[in-house]
Scaffold this motif. Sequence first.
Motif, short mmCIF file in Angstrom:
data_model
loop_
_atom_site.label_atom_id
_atom_site.label_comp_id
_atom_site.label_asym_id
_atom_site.label_seq_id
_atom_site.Cartn_x
_atom_site.Cartn_y
_atom_site.Cartn_z
N LEU A 23 17.13 -12.97 -23.75
CA LEU A 23 16.02 -12.36 -24.31
C LEU A 23 14.81 -12.96 -23.75
CD1 LEU A 23 17.49 -11.08 -27.74
CD2 LEU A 23 17.21 -9.76 -25.58
N VAL A 24 14.92 -14.31 -23.94
CA VAL A 24 13.57 -14.88 -23.46
C VAL A 24 13.20 -14.61 -21.86
CG1 VAL A 24 12.70 -17.25 -22.89
CG2 VAL A 24 13.82 -16.81 -25.02
N THR A 25 14.42 -14.59 -21.30
CA THR A 25 14.23 -14.09 -19.87
C THR A 25 13.67 -12.74 -19.67
OG1 THR A 25 15.81 -15.73 -19.01
CG2 THR A 25 15.25 -13.87 -17.57
N VAL A 26 14.09 -11.83 -20.45
CA VAL A 26 13.80 -10.55 -20.56
C VAL A 26 12.43 -10.32 -20.60
CG1 VAL A 26 14.09 -8.17 -21.44
CG2 VAL A 26 16.03 -9.43 -20.69
N CYS A 27 11.78 -11.13 -21.91
CA CYS A 27 10.52 -11.14 -22.38
C CYS A 27 9.57 -11.56 -21.36
CB CYS A 27 10.49 -12.04 -23.51
SG CYS A 27 11.21 -11.24 -25.08
N HIS A 28 9.95 -12.71 -20.80
CA HIS A 28 9.23 -13.13 -19.34
C HIS A 28 9.02 -12.10 -18.18
CE1 HIS A 28 8.00 -17.01 -21.01
NE2 HIS A 28 9.24 -17.47 -21.41
N GLU A 29 10.27 -11.60 -18.17
CA GLU A 29 10.13 -10.69 -16.98
C GLU A 29 9.12 -9.40 -17.33
OE1 GLU A 29 14.13 -9.72 -16.02
OE2 GLU A 29 14.55 -11.71 -15.06
N LYS A 30 9.31 -9.00 -18.51
CA LYS A 30 8.41 -7.91 -18.90
C LYS A 30 6.88 -8.33 -18.87
CE LYS A 30 9.31 -4.56 -21.16
NZ LYS A 30 9.70 -3.16 -20.74
N GLU A 31 6.61 -9.74 -19.22
CA GLU A 31 5.49 -10.02 -19.19
C GLU A 31 4.73 -10.11 -17.97
OE1 GLU A 31 3.10 -14.37 -19.65
OE2 GLU A 31 5.30 -14.41 -19.98
N ASP A 32 5.54 -10.53 -16.67
CA ASP A 32 5.12 -10.87 -15.30
C ASP A 32 4.93 -9.34 -14.92
OD1 ASP A 32 5.30 -13.47 -15.59
OD2 ASP A 32 7.27 -13.40 -14.60
N HIS A 33 5.86 -8.27 -15.18
CA HIS A 33 5.54 -7.02 -14.78
C HIS A 33 4.44 -6.33 -15.34
CE1 HIS A 33 6.74 -3.11 -13.26
NE2 HIS A 33 6.65 -2.59 -14.71
N ILE A 34 4.38 -6.37 -16.70
CA ILE A 34 3.27 -5.91 -17.08
C ILE A 34 1.84 -6.58 -16.55
CG2 ILE A 34 1.65 -5.60 -19.28
CD1 ILE A 34 4.71 -4.94 -20.61
N ARG A 35 1.80 -7.89 -16.56
CA ARG A 35 0.66 -8.53 -15.95
C ARG A 35 0.34 -8.05 -14.32
NH1 ARG A 35 -1.84 -12.57 -18.56
NH2 ARG A 35 0.28 -13.01 -19.52
N THR A 36 1.19 -7.94 -13.76
CA THR A 36 1.17 -7.74 -12.24
C THR A 36 0.87 -6.24 -11.88
OG1 THR A 36 2.56 -9.52 -11.82
CG2 THR A 36 2.31 -7.91 -10.04
N ASN A 37 1.49 -5.39 -12.60
CA ASN A 37 1.34 -4.01 -12.37
C ASN A 37 0.55 -3.15 -13.29
OD1 ASN A 37 3.47 -3.81 -10.10
ND2 ASN A 37 4.88 -4.53 -11.90
N TRP A 38 0.31 -3.63 -14.25
CA TRP A 38 -0.57 -2.88 -15.10
C TRP A 38 -1.94 -3.58 -15.59
CZ3 TRP A 38 0.49 1.88 -15.61
CH2 TRP A 38 1.81 2.48 -15.34
N GLN A 39 -1.93 -4.86 -15.37
CA GLN A 39 -3.21 -5.67 -15.35
C GLN A 39 -3.58 -5.57 -17.02
OE1 GLN A 39 -3.45 -3.25 -12.58
NE2 GLN A 39 -2.30 -5.06 -11.70
N ASP A 40 -2.61 -5.43 -18.09
CA ASP A 40 -2.59 -5.56 -19.18
C ASP A 40 -2.49 -6.69 -19.85
OD1 ASP A 40 -2.69 -5.02 -21.96
OD2 ASP A 40 -1.12 -3.28 -21.88
N ALA A 41 -3.60 -7.70 -20.05
CA ALA A 41 -3.36 -8.95 -20.64
C ALA A 41 -3.03 -9.15 -21.91
CB ALA A 41 -4.54 -9.80 -20.46
N THR A 42 -3.46 -8.08 -22.98
CA THR A 42 -2.92 -8.14 -24.32
C THR A 42 -1.56 -7.73 -24.39
OG1 THR A 42 -5.28 -7.31 -24.87
CG2 THR A 42 -3.54 -7.11 -26.65
#
Length: 64
Positions: A23-42
Amino acid sequence: MSLDETLESLVDKYGLSQVLFGLVTVCHEKEDHIRTNWQDATTAKAWHSDAVALENLAAKIRTI
């Protein structure tokens, strides 16, 4: 199969700490995807915080 049954099966097969580390890996992947594709830092920061919390919990469980 319900979510609870699926989680129980994963814990039985891999152990609780390994499921949490997954689940840690999933969270980090979600974090990277959101930061890269949506530029949503929050939202990315929230996923990062969840990853850190799960990682700390998994490490504690592994030492029990």
